[in-house]
Motif scaffolding. Structure first.
Motif, PDB file in Angstrom:
ATOM      1  N   LEU A   1       0.831  -1.184   0.000  1.00  0.00           N
ATOM      2  CA  LEU A   1       0.000   0.000   0.000  1.00  0.00           C
ATOM      3  C   LEU A   1       0.876   1.249   0.000  1.00  0.00           C
ATOM      4  O   LEU A   1       1.888   1.302   0.693  1.00  0.00           O
ATOM      5  CB  LEU A   1      -0.885  -0.005   1.254  1.00  0.00           C
ATOM      6  N   THR A   2       0.486   2.259  -0.776  1.00  0.00           N
ATOM      7  CA  THR A   2       1.151   3.561  -0.750  1.00  0.00           C
ATOM      8  C   THR A   2       0.170   4.568  -0.168  1.00  0.00           C
ATOM      9  O   THR A   2      -0.993   4.632  -0.580  1.00  0.00           O
ATOM     10  CB  THR A   2       1.587   4.004  -2.156  1.00  0.00           C
ATOM     11  N   VAL A   3       0.649   5.344   0.794  1.00  0.00           N
ATOM     12  CA  VAL A   3      -0.172   6.344   1.477  1.00  0.00           C
ATOM     13  C   VAL A   3       0.382   7.720   1.135  1.00  0.00           C
ATOM     14  O   VAL A   3       1.553   8.002   1.392  1.00  0.00           O
ATOM     15  CB  VAL A   3      -0.157   6.118   3.003  1.00  0.00           C
ATOM     16  N   LEU A   4      -0.452   8.571   0.544  1.00  0.00           N
ATOM     17  CA  LEU A   4      -0.084   9.938   0.198  1.00  0.00           C
ATOM     18  C   LEU A   4      -0.765  10.882   1.182  1.00  0.00           C
ATOM     19  O   LEU A   4      -1.985  10.869   1.314  1.00  0.00           O
ATOM     20  CB  LEU A   4      -0.526  10.274  -1.232  1.00  0.00           C
ATOM     21  N   ALA A   5       0.028  11.687   1.866  1.00  0.00           N
ATOM     22  CA  ALA A   5      -0.517  12.661   2.817  1.00  0.00           C
ATOM     23  C   ALA A   5       0.283  13.950   2.704  1.00  0.00           C
ATOM     24  O   ALA A   5       1.363  13.988   2.101  1.00  0.00           O
ATOM     25  CB  ALA A   5      -0.451  12.113   4.244  1.00  0.00           C
ATOM     26  N   GLY A   6      -0.244  14.991   3.281  1.00  0.00           N
ATOM     27  CA  GLY A   6       0.426  16.294   3.270  1.00  0.00           C
ATOM     28  C   GLY A   6      -0.546  17.328   3.794  1.00  0.00           C
ATOM     29  O   GLY A   6      -1.710  17.029   4.068  1.00  0.00           O
TER      30      GLY A   6
ATOM     31  N   TRP B   1      -5.092   1.796  -8.452  1.00  0.00           N
ATOM     32  CA  TRP B   1      -6.395   1.926  -7.802  1.00  0.00           C
ATOM     33  C   TRP B   1      -6.279   2.964  -6.701  1.00  0.00           C
ATOM     34  O   TRP B   1      -5.398   2.892  -5.843  1.00  0.00           O
ATOM     35  CB  TRP B   1      -6.840   0.576  -7.233  1.00  0.00           C
ATOM     36  N   LEU B   2      -7.174   3.951  -6.728  1.00  0.00           N
ATOM     37  CA  LEU B   2      -7.174   5.033  -5.753  1.00  0.00           C
ATOM     38  C   LEU B   2      -8.375   4.863  -4.845  1.00  0.00           C
ATOM     39  O   LEU B   2      -9.521   4.853  -5.314  1.00  0.00           O
ATOM     40  CB  LEU B   2      -7.225   6.379  -6.470  1.00  0.00           C
ATOM     41  N   SER B   3      -8.112   4.709  -3.569  1.00  0.00           N
ATOM     42  CA  SER B   3      -9.188   4.553  -2.599  1.00  0.00           C
ATOM     43  C   SER B   3     -10.065   5.789  -2.581  1.00  0.00           C
ATOM     44  O   SER B   3      -9.585   6.912  -2.729  1.00  0.00           O
ATOM     45  CB  SER B   3      -8.582   4.330  -1.211  1.00  0.00           C
ATOM     46  N   VAL B   4     -11.361   5.581  -2.407  1.00  0.00           N
ATOM     47  CA  VAL B   4     -12.316   6.682  -2.297  1.00  0.00           C
ATOM     48  C   VAL B   4     -12.732   6.777  -0.841  1.00  0.00           C
ATOM     49  O   VAL B   4     -13.322   5.855  -0.287  1.00  0.00           O
ATOM     50  CB  VAL B   4     -13.541   6.455  -3.212  1.00  0.00           C
ATOM     51  N   SER B   5     -12.405   7.892  -0.211  1.00  0.00           N
ATOM     52  CA  SER B   5     -12.705   8.103   1.199  1.00  0.00           C
ATOM     53  C   SER B   5     -14.173   8.450   1.409  1.00  0.00           C
ATOM     54  O   SER B   5     -14.836   8.979   0.519  1.00  0.00           O
ATOM     55  CB  SER B   5     -11.857   9.246   1.760  1.00  0.00           C
ATOM     56  N   ALA B   6     -14.637   8.178   2.613  1.00  0.00           N
ATOM     57  CA  ALA B   6     -15.953   8.639   3.056  1.00  0.00           C
ATOM     58  C   ALA B   6     -15.756   9.943   3.820  1.00  0.00           C
ATOM     59  O   ALA B   6     -14.744  10.120   4.504  1.00  0.00           O
ATOM     60  CB  ALA B   6     -16.597   7.596   3.965  1.00  0.00           C
ATOM     61  N   THR B   7     -16.705  10.863   3.693  1.00  0.00           N
ATOM     62  CA  THR B   7     -16.620  12.116   4.428  1.00  0.00           C
ATOM     63  C   THR B   7     -18.012  12.610   4.807  1.00  0.00           C
ATOM     64  O   THR B   7     -18.989  12.327   4.108  1.00  0.00           O
ATOM     65  CB  THR B   7     -15.899  13.219   3.618  1.00  0.00           C
ATOM     66  N   THR B   8     -18.047  13.356   5.894  1.00  0.00           N
ATOM     67  CA  THR B   8     -19.300  13.978   6.327  1.00  0.00           C
ATOM     68  C   THR B   8     -19.446  15.396   5.783  1.00  0.00           C
ATOM     69  O   THR B   8     -20.480  16.026   6.003  1.00  0.00           O
ATOM     70  CB  THR B   8     -19.385  14.018   7.867  1.00  0.00           C
TER      71      THR B   8
ATOM     72  N   GLU C   1      -2.796  -5.760  -6.598  1.00  0.00           N
ATOM     73  CA  GLU C   1      -2.946  -4.566  -7.423  1.00  0.00           C
ATOM     74  C   GLU C   1      -2.404  -3.331  -6.704  1.00  0.00           C
ATOM     75  O   GLU C   1      -2.567  -3.204  -5.498  1.00  0.00           O
ATOM     76  CB  GLU C   1      -4.428  -4.361  -7.757  1.00  0.00           C
ATOM     77  N   PRO C   2      -1.757  -2.402  -7.446  1.00  0.00           N
ATOM     78  CA  PRO C   2      -1.256  -1.178  -6.820  1.00  0.00           C
ATOM     79  C   PRO C   2      -2.400  -0.370  -6.218  1.00  0.00           C
ATOM     80  O   PRO C   2      -3.422  -0.153  -6.871  1.00  0.00           O
ATOM     81  CB  PRO C   2      -0.606  -0.399  -7.966  1.00  0.00           C
ATOM     82  N   ALA C   3      -2.243   0.039  -4.982  1.00  0.00           N
ATOM     83  CA  ALA C   3      -3.288   0.783  -4.281  1.00  0.00           C
ATOM     84  C   ALA C   3      -2.698   2.035  -3.645  1.00  0.00           C
ATOM     85  O   ALA C   3      -1.611   1.995  -3.070  1.00  0.00           O
ATOM     86  CB  ALA C   3      -3.944  -0.093  -3.219  1.00  0.00           C
ATOM     87  N   LEU C   4      -3.448   3.118  -3.750  1.00  0.00           N
ATOM     88  CA  LEU C   4      -3.017   4.410  -3.229  1.00  0.00           C
ATOM     89  C   LEU C   4      -4.105   4.989  -2.345  1.00  0.00           C
ATOM     90  O   LEU C   4      -5.269   5.024  -2.727  1.00  0.00           O
ATOM     91  CB  LEU C   4      -2.743   5.365  -4.403  1.00  0.00           C
ATOM     92  N   LEU C   5      -3.711   5.425  -1.160  1.00  0.00           N
ATOM     93  CA  LEU C   5      -4.605   6.168  -0.280  1.00  0.00           C
ATOM     94  C   LEU C   5      -4.157   7.620  -0.281  1.00  0.00           C
ATOM     95  O   LEU C   5      -2.976   7.897  -0.074  1.00  0.00           O
ATOM     96  CB  LEU C   5      -4.535   5.672   1.168  1.00  0.00           C
TER      97      LEU C   5
END
Length: 189
Positions: free
Chosen positions: A8-13, A34-41, A98-102
């Protein structure tokens, strides 16, 4: 034949650094990632599409996801809205090799590091704080009070750069995207 789980690759900033812009560029130019889709309020911003940019959920639905352990990570961001990564799609992609990105915030990255320490953590940095402020003001999606709250958060987030495995300066979106996918082990085009 057994498939080896992908890393897993995690992108933050910090806020307004361009995480969403770089992620959109990955989605467009490297569809094999594959880019994870976050849930948000939080409510959608202009142009955001349900299920593509975020899963927009009610506070009650988000609470149910937390209670059921359905989120890999979650956080309250800028003291207001909740964001979280649905667990099952991430685990399914990784198990398939599969390559996955958060693309997540600093709090979320720290939670993922605690539960998935083998992930690769990438910090997206601005060329300067002045440029970060210019981008935040320029996108015009927050009022003055919200901009100040986000800039205060950004100062704290910038101090966490040393917690990450790789730092990429977002001075050019395509260059930053290419550097990110190279870090993921994908050939650039």
């Amino acid at each position: 034949m057994t498939t080896t789980p992908a890393r897993l690759t995690v992108l933050a900033g910090p806020t307004a650094v361009g995480k969403g812009t770089v992620s959109a560029d990955v989605r467009t130019r490297y569809p094999e990632v594959w880019l994870s889709v976050s849930a948000t309020t939080r409510p959608p911003r202009p142009g955001e599409v349900e299920g593509v940019h975020y899963h927009f959920v009610s506070v009650d639905e988000f609470d149910r996801m937390v209670e059921n352990g359905d989120l890999l990570e979650w956080a309250v961001v800028h003291g207001r809205n909740r964001y979280g990564t649905p667990r099952e799609p991430v685990e399914r992609r990784l198990a398939a090799g599969e390559p996955a990105l958060l693309e997540i915030d600093l709090q979320g990255a720290r939670q993922v590091r605690a539960s998935m320490p083998d992930a690769h953590f990438v910090f997206l940095a601005p060329p300067s704080f002045a440029e970060l402020e210019r981008r935040l003001v320029g996108r015009g999606t927050e009022d003055a009070e919200e901009r100040e709250r986000r800039l205060a958060t950004a100062r704290v987030e910038l101090a966490a750069e040393s917690e990450f495995d790789t730092v990429i300066v977002n001075d050019d979106v395509h260059r930053a995207t290419d550097e990110l996918v190279r870090v993921m082990g994908i050939a650039t085009r």
